[in-house]
Design a protein around this motif. Sequence first.
Motif, PDB file in Angstrom:
ATOM      1  N   ASN A 111     -16.620 -18.864  65.376  1.00 37.08           N
ATOM      2  CA  ASN A 111     -17.291 -18.935  64.086  1.00 37.08           C
ATOM      3  C   ASN A 111     -17.120 -20.337  63.512  1.00 37.08           C
ATOM      4  OD1 ASN A 111     -17.958 -15.885  63.008  1.00 37.08           O
ATOM      5  ND2 ASN A 111     -16.204 -15.922  64.389  1.00 37.08           N
ATOM      6  N   THR A 112     -18.169 -20.852  62.933  1.00 37.73           N
ATOM      7  CA  THR A 112     -18.115 -22.170  62.305  1.00 37.73           C
ATOM      8  C   THR A 112     -17.577 -22.043  60.884  1.00 37.73           C
ATOM      9  OG1 THR A 112     -19.979 -22.957  63.615  1.00 37.73           O
ATOM     10  CG2 THR A 112     -19.437 -24.201  61.632  1.00 37.73           C
ATOM     11  N   VAL A 113     -16.646 -22.912  60.533  1.00 39.39           N
ATOM     12  CA  VAL A 113     -16.047 -22.913  59.202  1.00 39.39           C
ATOM     13  C   VAL A 113     -16.470 -24.186  58.471  1.00 39.39           C
ATOM     14  CG1 VAL A 113     -13.897 -22.912  57.902  1.00 39.39           C
ATOM     15  CG2 VAL A 113     -14.064 -21.604  60.017  1.00 39.39           C
ATOM     16  N   ARG A 114     -16.958 -24.022  57.263  1.00 38.66           N
ATOM     17  CA  ARG A 114     -17.332 -25.169  56.433  1.00 38.66           C
ATOM     18  C   ARG A 114     -16.474 -25.155  55.172  1.00 38.66           C
ATOM     19  NH1 ARG A 114     -21.515 -28.626  56.175  1.00 38.66           N
ATOM     20  NH2 ARG A 114     -22.569 -27.471  57.845  1.00 38.66           N
ATOM     21  N   ARG A 115     -15.776 -26.237  54.956  1.00 44.43           N
ATOM     22  CA  ARG A 115     -14.879 -26.319  53.802  1.00 44.43           C
ATOM     23  C   ARG A 115     -15.651 -26.743  52.565  1.00 44.43           C
ATOM     24  NH1 ARG A 115     -10.625 -30.571  54.891  1.00 44.43           N
ATOM     25  NH2 ARG A 115     -12.328 -31.931  54.247  1.00 44.43           N
ATOM     26  N   GLN A 116     -15.394 -26.031  51.458  1.00 43.27           N
ATOM     27  CA  GLN A 116     -16.018 -26.367  50.183  1.00 43.27           C
ATOM     28  C   GLN A 116     -14.955 -26.386  49.103  1.00 43.27           C
ATOM     29  OE1 GLN A 116     -19.046 -23.425  49.500  1.00 43.27           O
ATOM     30  NE2 GLN A 116     -20.562 -24.460  50.777  1.00 43.27           N
ATOM     31  N   ASP A 150     -12.369 -33.542  58.727  1.00 46.33           N
ATOM     32  CA  ASP A 150     -13.767 -33.155  58.918  1.00 46.33           C
ATOM     33  C   ASP A 150     -14.147 -32.024  57.966  1.00 46.33           C
ATOM     34  OD1 ASP A 150     -13.929 -35.014  60.932  1.00 46.33           O
ATOM     35  OD2 ASP A 150     -13.417 -33.555  62.505  1.00 46.33           O
ATOM     36  N   VAL A 151     -15.427 -31.967  57.628  1.00 45.29           N
ATOM     37  CA  VAL A 151     -15.911 -30.933  56.709  1.00 45.29           C
ATOM     38  C   VAL A 151     -16.003 -29.587  57.411  1.00 45.29           C
ATOM     39  CG1 VAL A 151     -17.817 -30.242  55.201  1.00 45.29           C
ATOM     40  CG2 VAL A 151     -17.158 -32.650  55.360  1.00 45.29           C
ATOM     41  N   THR A 152     -16.315 -29.582  58.707  1.00 47.01           N
ATOM     42  CA  THR A 152     -16.490 -28.337  59.439  1.00 47.01           C
ATOM     43  C   THR A 152     -15.436 -28.188  60.529  1.00 47.01           C
ATOM     44  OG1 THR A 152     -18.021 -29.350  61.014  1.00 47.01           O
ATOM     45  CG2 THR A 152     -18.969 -28.346  59.040  1.00 47.01           C
ATOM     46  N   GLY A 153     -15.199 -26.937  60.911  1.00 52.56           N
ATOM     47  CA  GLY A 153     -14.266 -26.626  61.991  1.00 52.56           C
ATOM     48  C   GLY A 153     -14.712 -25.320  62.625  1.00 52.56           C
ATOM     49  N   SER A 154     -13.834 -24.698  63.381  1.00 49.45           N
ATOM     50  CA  SER A 154     -14.190 -23.430  64.025  1.00 49.45           C
ATOM     51  C   SER A 154     -12.978 -22.522  64.095  1.00 49.45           C
ATOM     52  CB  SER A 154     -14.749 -23.674  65.431  1.00 49.45           C
ATOM     53  OG  SER A 154     -13.764 -24.244  66.266  1.00 49.45           O
ATOM     54  N   VAL A 155     -13.243 -21.227  64.049  1.00 45.91           N
ATOM     55  CA  VAL A 155     -12.204 -20.208  64.229  1.00 45.91           C
ATOM     56  C   VAL A 155     -12.725 -19.203  65.241  1.00 45.91           C
ATOM     57  CG1 VAL A 155     -11.240 -20.463  61.910  1.00 45.91           C
ATOM     58  CG2 VAL A 155     -13.075 -18.816  62.305  1.00 45.91           C
ATOM     59  N   TYR A 156     -11.812 -18.576  65.954  1.00 47.72           N
ATOM     60  CA  TYR A 156     -12.203 -17.623  67.000  1.00 47.72           C
ATOM     61  C   TYR A 156     -11.698 -16.233  66.643  1.00 47.72           C
ATOM     62  CZ  TYR A 156     -12.749 -15.367  71.536  1.00 47.72           C
ATOM     63  OH  TYR A 156     -13.103 -14.498  72.541  1.00 47.72           O
ATOM     64  N   LEU A 157     -12.556 -15.237  66.846  1.00 46.41           N
ATOM     65  CA  LEU A 157     -12.188 -13.842  66.632  1.00 46.41           C
ATOM     66  C   LEU A 157     -12.483 -13.049  67.900  1.00 46.41           C
ATOM     67  CD1 LEU A 157     -13.572 -13.255  63.022  1.00 46.41           C
ATOM     68  CD2 LEU A 157     -11.179 -13.396  63.699  1.00 46.41           C
ATOM     69  N   ASP A 158     -11.529 -12.238  68.310  1.00 49.82           N
ATOM     70  CA  ASP A 158     -11.678 -11.425  69.510  1.00 49.82           C
ATOM     71  C   ASP A 158     -12.670 -10.291  69.237  1.00 49.82           C
ATOM     72  OD1 ASP A 158     -11.309 -10.611  72.065  1.00 49.82           O
ATOM     73  OD2 ASP A 158      -9.162 -10.201  71.891  1.00 49.82           O
ATOM     74  N   GLU A 159     -12.999  -9.537  70.270  1.00 47.69           N
ATOM     75  CA  GLU A 159     -13.899  -8.395  70.104  1.00 47.69           C
ATOM     76  C   GLU A 159     -13.329  -7.417  69.075  1.00 47.69           C
ATOM     77  OE1 GLU A 159     -16.881  -7.849  71.361  1.00 47.69           O
ATOM     78  OE2 GLU A 159     -16.849  -9.800  72.343  1.00 47.69           O
ATOM     79  N   GLY A 160     -14.178  -6.888  68.212  1.00 43.60           N
ATOM     80  CA  GLY A 160     -13.720  -5.940  67.197  1.00 43.60           C
ATOM     81  C   GLY A 160     -14.715  -5.837  66.058  1.00 43.60           C
ATOM     82  N   GLN A 161     -14.364  -5.023  65.046  1.00 45.05           N
ATOM     83  CA  GLN A 161     -15.196  -4.848  63.868  1.00 45.05           C
ATOM     84  C   GLN A 161     -14.600  -5.651  62.715  1.00 45.05           C
ATOM     85  OE1 GLN A 161     -16.074  -0.688  62.985  1.00 45.05           O
ATOM     86  NE2 GLN A 161     -15.571  -0.119  65.088  1.00 45.05           N
ATOM     87  N   TYR A 162     -15.368  -6.576  62.172  1.00 45.47           N
ATOM     88  CA  TYR A 162     -14.891  -7.448  61.113  1.00 45.47           C
ATOM     89  C   TYR A 162     -15.870  -7.423  59.944  1.00 45.47           C
ATOM     90  CZ  TYR A 162     -12.188  -9.426  64.995  1.00 45.47           C
ATOM     91  OH  TYR A 162     -11.356  -9.594  66.080  1.00 45.47           O
ATOM     92  N   ASN A 163     -15.336  -7.648  58.747  1.00 47.18           N
ATOM     93  CA  ASN A 163     -16.187  -7.845  57.584  1.00 47.18           C
ATOM     94  C   ASN A 163     -15.436  -8.657  56.542  1.00 47.18           C
ATOM     95  OD1 ASN A 163     -15.139  -5.949  55.247  1.00 47.18           O
ATOM     96  ND2 ASN A 163     -15.026  -4.742  57.138  1.00 47.18           N
ATOM     97  N   SER A 199     -10.131 -18.835  49.673  1.00 47.34           N
ATOM     98  CA  SER A 199     -11.115 -17.771  49.508  1.00 47.34           C
ATOM     99  C   SER A 199     -12.155 -17.889  50.605  1.00 47.34           C
ATOM    100  CB  SER A 199     -11.787 -17.870  48.133  1.00 47.34           C
ATOM    101  OG  SER A 199     -12.668 -16.787  47.930  1.00 47.34           O
ATOM    102  N   LEU A 200     -12.504 -16.773  51.232  1.00 51.83           N
ATOM    103  CA  LEU A 200     -13.440 -16.749  52.349  1.00 51.83           C
ATOM    104  C   LEU A 200     -14.766 -16.145  51.913  1.00 51.83           C
ATOM    105  CD1 LEU A 200     -10.980 -15.359  55.067  1.00 51.83           C
ATOM    106  CD2 LEU A 200     -11.446 -17.755  54.525  1.00 51.83           C
ATOM    107  N   ARG A 201     -15.846 -16.779  52.326  1.00 49.71           N
ATOM    108  CA  ARG A 201     -17.185 -16.261  52.054  1.00 49.71           C
ATOM    109  C   ARG A 201     -18.042 -16.430  53.303  1.00 49.71           C
ATOM    110  NH1 ARG A 201     -19.477 -19.187  46.880  1.00 49.71           N
ATOM    111  NH2 ARG A 201     -18.804 -20.965  48.123  1.00 49.71           N
ATOM    112  N   GLY A 202     -19.123 -15.647  53.392  1.00 49.07           N
ATOM    113  CA  GLY A 202     -20.034 -15.784  54.507  1.00 49.07           C
ATOM    114  C   GLY A 202     -20.064 -14.539  55.374  1.00 49.07           C
ATOM    115  N   THR A 203     -20.365 -14.713  56.646  1.00 48.76           N
ATOM    116  CA  THR A 203     -20.404 -13.624  57.605  1.00 48.76           C
ATOM    117  C   THR A 203     -19.550 -13.983  58.813  1.00 48.76           C
ATOM    118  OG1 THR A 203     -22.395 -14.539  58.649  1.00 48.76           O
ATOM    119  CG2 THR A 203     -22.712 -12.894  56.912  1.00 48.76           C
ATOM    120  N   VAL A 204     -19.032 -12.969  59.488  1.00 44.94           N
ATOM    121  CA  VAL A 204     -18.183 -13.193  60.657  1.00 44.94           C
ATOM    122  C   VAL A 204     -18.673 -12.323  61.808  1.00 44.94           C
ATOM    123  CG1 VAL A 204     -16.122 -13.838  59.376  1.00 44.94           C
ATOM    124  CG2 VAL A 204     -16.561 -11.432  59.842  1.00 44.94           C
ATOM    125  N   ARG A 205     -18.338 -12.744  63.020  1.00 49.60           N
ATOM    126  CA  ARG A 205     -18.692 -11.989  64.218  1.00 49.60           C
ATOM    127  C   ARG A 205     -17.662 -12.309  65.283  1.00 49.60           C
ATOM    128  NH1 ARG A 205     -20.461 -16.014  67.325  1.00 49.60           N
ATOM    129  NH2 ARG A 205     -21.457 -17.825  66.357  1.00 49.60           N
TER     130      ARG A 205
END
Length: 279
Positions: free
Chosen positions: A178-183, A77-90, A168-174
Amino acid sequence: MARIEKGPSAAGSSDRGANEQVGLILLLGLVTISGALVLTVGLVAMDAIQMQASDEQEKQVLRQFDKDLAKSINNDDVTGSVYLDEGQYNLSNSSEIKITSSNGFEELSSVSLRMGSLHQQGEGDHTFGYQAGGIWQRNGGRTTLVSRPDMRYYMNGDYGRIDLSITSLRGTVRPGENTVRRQNMTNPSVDVPGEGEFVSHVEITVTGTRYHDGWYRFMEEEFNATDIDTTSRSRPANCDFDSDVSFDRNLICHDTDSETVTVVATIDGNNPFAHHVGI
């Protein structure tokens, strides 16, 4: 003559009373001081335990992120998902890896790839990063490698083989899902030697990363490389090796000012490039 019996004087009785009071005060004082010391040590130990527990949790979050990301990348699939716990990310996109090949006389190819990186702020001045498939911990100006990046150097007899897989990772995280799109990565500077070209060594440079000292220790061990300072050659400016130099062993250079690490790895010059390097 009348006898005079000597009894305890008023002064003597008063002295003993004072001594008993002083002893009681000193005893209470010692108990109070001891209690304070125990309490202080207990609080310090508790802080250390809490910080250690927090560090382990943050490492586990990035380990799970790595698993989720690998699953998304390997999925059809072109898209997937990743999970991040509470915290500060960039996310940052300032780091780069460059792979240059040479036949010992001239440069044959050059591949430059951005290493988009996920950073997580931990307790105190602890920072955790996910970069090139590896997890890095930055604390007090020093980087510790938590898990290895996707870079391997294998010995095949007298010669080596290099395998690299850079995400390589691009975009925004929270925090949360989070939705991941492969390019597919498109880079006009990519130039890989043809199947019939012969390469004697490959130069790999990692630059612009806050985890550069961790990269240096990792690459030094992975490639069994000798630091350029221990050889007869002088340190090249910014670890820039000449492409026409013949290398009989793997060399490494670390420039802390530019946050750059460069390793030169020998491979089999009697066989085509594609047999020994996988990117």
